[in-house]
Structures are given as C-alpha cells and as structure tokens.
Scaffold this active site. Structure first.
Site, short mmCIF file in Angstrom:
data_model
loop_
_atom_site.label_atom_id
_atom_site.label_comp_id
_atom_site.label_asym_id
_atom_site.label_seq_id
_atom_site.Cartn_x
_atom_site.Cartn_y
_atom_site.Cartn_z
N GLU A 104 19.65 -4.70 11.80
CA GLU A 104 19.62 -5.89 12.66
C GLU A 104 18.10 -6.54 12.43
OE1 GLU A 104 19.55 -2.37 13.05
OE2 GLU A 104 18.21 -1.69 14.71
N GLU A 147 21.27 2.66 19.63
CA GLU A 147 22.46 2.75 19.10
C GLU A 147 23.67 2.61 19.89
OE1 GLU A 147 22.91 1.15 16.34
OE2 GLU A 147 20.86 1.45 15.29
N TYR A 172 25.57 6.93 18.50
CA TYR A 172 26.43 5.64 18.70
C TYR A 172 27.47 5.95 19.66
CZ TYR A 172 24.23 4.00 14.45
OH TYR A 172 23.29 3.30 13.32
N HIS A 222 27.95 -5.96 16.00
CA HIS A 222 27.06 -4.97 16.41
C HIS A 222 25.39 -5.43 16.23
CE1 HIS A 222 25.69 -0.37 16.31
NE2 HIS A 222 25.06 -1.15 15.34
N GLU A 223 25.35 -6.01 14.89
CA GLU A 223 23.92 -6.35 14.42
C GLU A 223 23.18 -7.64 15.37
OE1 GLU A 223 22.69 -4.11 13.05
OE2 GLU A 223 24.52 -3.23 11.79
N ASP A 251 16.14 10.43 8.93
CA ASP A 251 17.26 9.92 7.97
C ASP A 251 18.25 11.28 7.70
OD1 ASP A 251 16.85 7.28 7.45
OD2 ASP A 251 15.32 7.91 5.79
N HIS A 263 22.16 -5.95 18.62
CA HIS A 263 20.78 -5.48 18.53
C HIS A 263 19.63 -6.55 19.12
CE1 HIS A 263 21.06 -1.42 17.20
NE2 HIS A 263 21.79 -1.85 16.11
N1 BES Z 1 20.15 0.04 13.00
C1 BES Z 1 21.27 0.61 12.09
C2 BES Z 1 21.16 1.06 10.85
C3 BES Z 1 19.94 2.08 10.56
C4 BES Z 1 19.93 3.05 11.24
C5 BES Z 1 19.22 2.03 9.40
C6 BES Z 1 19.21 4.13 11.17
C7 BES Z 1 18.35 2.98 9.23
C8 BES Z 1 18.21 4.02 10.13
C9 BES Z 1 22.57 -0.61 12.17
O1 BES Z 1 22.31 -1.27 13.08
C10 BES Z 1 23.78 0.05 12.39
O2 BES Z 1 24.07 0.86 13.25
N2 BES Z 1 24.59 -0.03 11.23
C11 BES Z 1 25.98 0.81 11.07
C12 BES Z 1 26.95 -0.52 11.34
C13 BES Z 1 27.62 -0.59 12.82
C14 BES Z 1 28.56 -1.54 12.76
C15 BES Z 1 27.70 0.62 13.50
C16 BES Z 1 25.97 1.03 9.62
O3 BES Z 1 25.32 1.06 8.72
O4 BES Z 1 27.19 1.66 9.57
ZN ZN Z 2 22.86 -0.48 15.15
#
Ligand code: BES
Ligand code: ZN
Length: 578
Positions: free
Chosen positions: A264, A311, A376, A288-289, A368, A292
């Site tokens: 995002e 999230e 989520y 989703h993005e 990570d 955010h």
């Molecule tokens: N902000 C996240 C990605 C993220 C989280 C990067 C933690 C690094 C550390 C992003 O908004 C996200 O949630 N991406 C999801 C997709 C979404 C549709 C649920 C993904 O990458 O699967």
């Molecule tokens: Zn997200």
C-alpha cells in the site's frame, strides 16, 4: 536520562530528538547494485546529545551537522533482527543532521533485477520497506511511531529508465553522461515503512483524473484493462470512510519476483503481476491496497505488535468496498475464503499459540517470521463482530470518527480500545473483544459468513459461475485423485492463468499424492515470487518430496526476493530437521 524504546524493532528512543522531515539524494548504480548518496534528517524541535538511528548493512561515509561540521558517531555491531545502531552526538540546538552513505548489494529492502527477470528485458530496481527494511535503504528512526514528510527526494538513474516514488513527482533533470535525476516530494507525514520507489522501463496508462497504471511496456495494456475499476473503488471507499487524503492513486505492476500480492505505498500501490488474471477476478487486491489509504496509512499501527490494526481493519474495509460495488453475496464469498486461510494458519501455529493472538509480543522475533493471515482474518472477524454487536449504522459512525480522531497518527491496540469504549460504551465487552485480542484461535461465537449461494456451492447443488465461486468450491474439495481429475477436466484448473486458483489446485494434487503434482508445482514456483503461493506449496511439497522441493528451489531461487528466499529456506530446513 532514561532510555525509552518506542518500538521493539527500533533503536529509536522517545527521549531523543524526533525526525519530522527528510531529504534524499541517491544515485542508483546498477553495475554494483548500490545506492550512494545522502540523507538529511530534520527534527521537529531543536535538540542535542545522542540520537540513535537504525541501519542495516550500510556503509557510513560521513555524518555532519546541517551546516557541514563533522559530528562524532559510533556504529554498533549488527543485531540479526534489528540491524546496527548508529549513535550520533549532536551539538545543543541541532535542527538535524546529514549522512553520506552507501547501501549494500544485499540490502534487505532492495531487489536489483537482471534484464532476463523482467518483462521488457531491462534492469529493474524496487524497494519493499515494510516492516523493518527501510533501515537498509537509509539511516533513520525506522519505527512507525515517528512520521516524516519528504522535502525533496532525488534519484539519479540511467536516463532510459524512470524512477517512480510513492510521492508527488516534481519532474526530471538531465544529469549528463546518460543519466537523469527524478525529483519527488511527499507532503503528507508517513511512517518510514511507506518510503518506496522503483526504477525501470515504465509506461503509464491513465484510468481517471487521479488514477493511472504503470507497468513495463509488455504488460501495461493488460494492467489498464484489469484495473479499470480503480476510480470506482476509491469513490466507494470515500463514501464509506471519508475523503481520500493522498491526491493521486496510481498502481505500479511489479516484476514477478515481487514477494507480496500488493503493498500500500502511498499514492502508488505496488502490485504483483499475478493479479493480471485477464478477467478482473483478483481486483480485491486493489480494493485491499486502496483501503490502506485509510486504515494503515492514515491511522497506523504504532509497532509490529499492533499490526492487526493495519491489516484486520484493511481486510474489513476491503470487504465493505466489495460489498458496496458487487453486493453482499460476493463479500461473503471472500469472507468464507478468508476463514479457510485462517484455519490453515491456525493449524500451522498449533505449537505457537501466542502468534494467533491479535496483539502480539514480538520482542526478539523478526516480524517477517511472525507474518501470517492471523492479523488479517482474525482481525476481520473481530471488527465484524463489533459491527454486528453495535449494529451497522452506529458502527459506521464509529469508523468515521475513529479515522478522523487518529488521522496521520500511529496508535496501539489500547488506544483503539479506549476510543471504542468512549464512543460505543459496552460494545467491546459484549463482543468479547479481549478474547480475540489476547487469546488464541477463533473465539466461540465468531461471525460466520452466510449466503444462500455459498451454502448451495458447498453442497454441490449449483455450478460455480465465476473464479471466486470456483475457489470456494476448490477449498472444500477432497484430496482424491479421481475427483481432482474430474474437476480439472471440467474447469481447466491446471491451465488457469489465475494463480489464486492454480495454487489451490496444486496443493490438492500434492496432498492427493498425484504424480503430476511436482511438475504442476514447479510451474507455479517458477512463475511467481509471491510468498502467499510459495509458502504453502513449498511446505506441502517438502513434506511429500523434499528432494523435488530442493531441486525446484535451486532452479527458482534467482527469481525470488531476499525475503522470500529466507522464508523458503526456513521451510526446507525445517523439513530436513525432521
Ligand atoms: N501491507 C501488506 C503487505 C506486507 C505486510 C508487506 C507485512 C510486508 C510486511 C499488504 O497490504 C498486504 O496485505 N498484501 C497481501 C494482499 C492482500 C490482498 C491481503 C498479500 O501480499 O498477500
Ligand atoms: Zn494489507
């Protein structure tokens, strides 16, 4: 003087001066895979004494006052999770400092792609700073507690390439000898994890007055088709959550190695090319993005222990946007698919129940590594429970006042709970909120997604009529070879472009012990670096056929991001320990 750490993943100290604005001037050296240049940190209030900055694998060349006088500094030994503390001694009344430095070729925030790894066979560079990788890009106070604006960011790059930054573009200057400088500014205060840029052979297609897609030439038209509905999504979100505060909303389609579905970054969502299904079936990633922009970018988690505030709220907001645009039937299907993902994660974390709480204690844990669908999907369940307890009209009023009260601030779970109690007294207790927040698993009485269509699909009474419906059917399919071959013949699952469908099918094939599973898995694993697909497939494959899992990883590794390599390697190692 006491030392008060704001964040378990940062050396930043609340008694020290806080950065309010930065400037960046960096040159991208594709040959050596380094960024070289300087960062200027400017404080909110004049300060003095020590200031502790976060760094990782940086080569510090000089530290000076804003006026140019050299400052004393000390770079500590690196911690494997946090990186190395850089302590600078400031003169009294300092308004900031400037640091000349270079990044490492293995900087965790950066991926330098060779021409064969991109669609257009040109070099490509991108950053991914969330959660704690900004410190490998520049020395700074790398905690979301501290928000910064960017006065000027200047990127010197080969002139046949172009820089995009998650910021406002301020033009390009010729720099001679085949180089140019792309200039940006970010007037809205952001947490450091939202600093983002990419460099490549990028083309643009406008979608509306404030939205556009960017991608390599070879995919830009497909991207413009897939994301044509972006403006409509922003409008739906504005109806629900209040005005969009970031001026533009652009989307950048990344190379296949991008480790996430989407990121995002403010004004400029980064998105995996695996959402280009050709049928707009995966645009919930954009919902989703885009969401955010309110939940996460406007109201931000204070640190990784409160990640669910980012999230969980965003999944909730994403499904409200989908409901507004496509109806309740669709949003319920997405909720059902999400509930399935959560169940899989709960099984994976059976022996680490603390990681299934919404509020976590990640001291000493790499965020990570703790990453999962819990914040989520369990976060979504809590917010939906609160909605159902308060009633939608009252809850929607609450949501808007929450976003208004904490806009451009970074907050903890307790701040959320305190505000909830003040605005909707008794609702948290009635919903059993603390069981979600500080307890494991899914509490009894959690909301269940319901739709007549969903029931019929699950009972096999109706045929799926779109990819989301097919996904829900697939999630409840048995791991039985004959049944899977029949499903494949009927729905062409193994030929699908959509990895959302194909990876689920591959997982079933692996579980059913089908011989064709290894080659099917290999095709997915070579096609994408998105961890959402890599994690479950490598886990399943390593269990059934560890040699095949290693062989495929050897082939695919070069196309993966550092973060994804670490994840896959820990999966493969775990398997060989058993
Ligand atoms: N902000 C996240 C990605 C993220 C989280 C990067 C933690 C690094 C550390 C992003 O908004 C996200 O949630 N991406 C999801 C997709 C979404 C549709 C649920 C993904 O990458 O699967
Ligand atoms: Zn997200």
């Amino acid at each position: 003087m006491s030392c008060v750490r704001l964040d378990p993943h940062s050396y930043a100290d609340s008694d020290q001066p806080q950065t309010r604005a930065i400037d960046l001037a960096l040159r991208a050296d594709f040959q050596h895979r380094t960024l070289e240049g300087e960062v200027t940190l400017r404080f909110g209030e004049p300060g003095g004494g020590a200031i502790d900055l976060d760094t990782r694998e940086l080569r510090i060349e000089a530290v000076t006052a804003l006026e140019g006088a050299p400052l004393r500094y000390e770079l500590a030994a690196g911690d494997p999770i946090l990186g190395a503390r850089l302590r600078v001694n400031l003169p009294d009344g300092a308004r900031g400092l400037r640091i000349r430095y270079a990044t490492s070729p293995t900087a965790s925030a950066l991926q330098w792609l060779e021409p064969p790894q991109t669609a257009g066979k040109e070099p490509f560079l991108f950053s991914q700073c969330q959660p704690i990788h900004a410190r490998s890009l520049a020395p700074l106070q790398d905690t979301p507690r501290i928000r910064i604006t960017v006065g000027r960011a200047r990127f010197k790059v080969p002139s046949r390439l172009r820089t995009l930054m998650a910021a406002a573009a301020k033009g390009r200057e010729d720099a001679g000898s085949g180089e140019a400088v792309d200039v940006f500014e970010m007037p809205q205060p952001i947490p450091s994890y939202l600093l983002a840029f990419a460099v490549g052979d990028l083309q643009q297609r406008e979608l509306s007055a404030r939205t556009a897609v960017w991608a390599e030439r070879a995919v830009v038209d497909a991207a413009a088709y897939e994301f044509a509905g972006a403006e409509e999504m922003i409008r739906a979100a504005e109806q629900l959550f209040g005005p969009y505060e970031w001026d533009r909303y652009d989307i950048l389609v990344m190379p296949p190695s991008f480790p996430y579905g989407g990121m995002e970054n403010p004004r400029l969502t980064f998105v995996t090319p695996s959402v280009l299904a050709g049928d707009r079936s995966l645009v919930s990633v954009i919902a989703h993005e885009a969401a955010h922009a309110w939940t996460g970018n406007l109201v931000t988690n204070a640190n990784a222990n409160h990640f669910w505030l980012n999230e969980g709220f965003t999944v909730y907001a994403e499904r409200r946007i989908l409901e507004a645009l496509e109806g309740r039937e669709t949003s319920e299907l997405h909720a059902a698919a999400g509930r399935h993902d959560l169940q899989v994660t709960l099984e994976r974390f059976a022996n680490r129940p603390q990681l299934t709480h919404l509020r976590t204690d990640l001291r000493g844990i790499d965020p990570d590594e703790a990453y999962s669908s819990v914040p989520y999907e369990k976060g979504y369940l809590l917010l939906r429970k609160l909605e159902e307890t308060a009633g939608r009209p009252a809850w929607d009023v609450f949501l808007r006042s929450y976003l208004g009260r904490f806009r451009f601030q970074s907050i903890t779970t307790d701040q959320f709970l305190g505000f909830l109690e003040a605005e909707l007294p008794g609702v948290a207790a009635q919903a059993g909120a603390l069981e979600y927040i500080d307890g494991p698993g899914v509490p009894e009485g959690a909301p269940q997604s319901r739709s007549a269509r969903l029931e019929q699909l699950r009972r096999g009474e109706v045929e799926p009529r779109n990819p989301t419906e097919l996904l829900v059917v697939l999630q409840s399919a048995p791991a039985d070879p004959a049944k899977l071959r029949e499903l494949d013949a009927r729905w062409g699952l193994s030929q699908r472009r959509s990895l959302e469908l194909r990876h689920n099918f591959v997982l079933l094939q692996i579980r059913a012990g089908m011989p064709e599973a290894v080659e099917a898995a290999r095709r997915v694993l070579l096609e994408t670096g998105r961890m959402r697909y890599l994690r479950p497939i490598y886990t399943a494959l390593a269990r059934r056929d560890p040699a095949a899992a290693r062989r495929i990883y050897g082939e695919a590794r070069a196309g993966y991001h550092n973060i994804a390599r670490t994840v896959v390697e820990s999966i493969l190692d775990e398997q060989s320990d058993k």
